[in-house]
Design a protein around this motif. Sequence first.
Motif, mmCIF file in Angstrom:
data_model
loop_
_atom_site.group_PDB
_atom_site.id
_atom_site.type_symbol
_atom_site.label_atom_id
_atom_site.label_comp_id
_atom_site.label_asym_id
_atom_site.label_seq_id
_atom_site.Cartn_x
_atom_site.Cartn_y
_atom_site.Cartn_z
ATOM 1 N N PRO A 75 0.682 -1.296 -0.136
ATOM 2 C CA PRO A 75 -0.099 -0.076 -0.057
ATOM 3 C C PRO A 75 0.768 1.207 -0.023
ATOM 4 N N ASP A 76 2.061 1.110 0.428
ATOM 5 C CA ASP A 76 2.881 2.225 0.318
ATOM 6 C C ASP A 76 3.478 2.647 -1.149
ATOM 7 N N LYS A 77 3.194 1.778 -2.175
ATOM 8 C CA LYS A 77 3.903 1.961 -3.377
ATOM 9 C C LYS A 77 2.635 2.127 -4.384
ATOM 10 N N LEU A 78 2.825 3.066 -5.264
ATOM 11 C CA LEU A 78 1.820 2.891 -6.516
ATOM 12 C C LEU A 78 2.115 1.868 -7.735
ATOM 13 N N TYR A 79 1.286 1.212 -8.240
ATOM 14 C CA TYR A 79 1.492 0.425 -9.317
ATOM 15 C C TYR A 79 0.570 0.763 -10.504
ATOM 16 N N VAL A 80 1.025 0.301 -11.692
ATOM 17 C CA VAL A 80 0.473 0.157 -13.174
ATOM 18 C C VAL A 80 0.269 -1.214 -13.351
#
Length: 377
Positions: free
Chosen positions: A176-181
């Motif tokens: 949840p602390d990282k943004l993904y695509v």
Amino acid sequence: MNNTAGAKTFDLKWFGTLSPIQLLGVVGAPLIALVLTLLGFGALCSCLGMLMIAIVLYMLPKMLGVENIKLMTLVGVLFTVAAVLIGGLVMAPMLVEDNQGDPPDNDFFTDIEYTFPGDGVEISAKVIGDMDSRTVYFKYGEVKGVGFGIVNALTDIMSPMDVTGGIVSGAIALDPDKLYVGYLTIKEDGPDGETTVEGSDTSMSFLTGAFDGSITPLCLWGCFMGTLYIVIIFFMIMIFSSFMRTRMEKTRQKMEKEGRLYPQGYGKCEECGAIVLPGEVSCRKCGAYIDRPEEMKPKKMDFFECSECGAEVPGDAKLCPKCGAPFDEDDEIEIVHADGTSETTRETTVCPECGASVPATASFCTKCGAKFDKSEK
């Protein structure tokens, strides 16, 4: 503002004084470069696009007469600050907003749906076509930055999906602390054991539902990195140009001092415009006399003045290059000595060392300084 020679100017103190047109270049160059950057010109055209933006940023002020390197540095700084702030706070967040949620249908999948239960993402979709010898994967990666129309993310993680009755389903745990695509893709076993990837990243989406942080740092960082390449190219052009201009100026000054080059604004025939080299008294192209201010005339000791017009004449000339007056050997000739003094004489002799004309009574050559033996003259 100052009023210099009747023209309005702007005093920028540390950055010097500018005319209105120069000020327009200082403001307009970052603005044009900023618009091109925000529109994604650099991202679309890769290195060539960034190079073009850097050239616009540098050349526009230069074409309008801006020479102050401090002012050119200010142009680069203004562009950098504006691009990072506007891109990071406005343009990049819009890119994220426009590419989140459920992606549209494509040639391989329909009814694609992403849900976020809190610890990752759950994917469901319908597959188009036969799934024999095919495997569906969800390909995703961590976002490192969001820039001008581009996403800095390496989608190198592939997680297999379940396919039952043409329905794709699966769940992936995400930090949840990282943004993904991520996006769905299909692999098919090809000939000789090769694997062909079918599917397109045009349906790639930001998985913002599994992200608890703020996208602002990612957007600012992505825009800063995108701007950094342009600014580096800009300063490389500026430093190289300044170095070459300084070097050429020093070379010119040295050649002027040595008498091998006329000062700027001189060195051309007034009749035909041809280049004239120092020491020439007549144009090689049209034959016109080259008249220059006294302080610019070459100090050659074997030159004398024409008695008719005062033109500078080589010692071996038979006719004046300016007025055409003929010279007789019996005419008076002014001989200029090395110490700056001169004398007029009708009788001359030739120096055995350098061939210059000297007074017959001279003990030393006025050109090379050779001492004469009276018995030899």
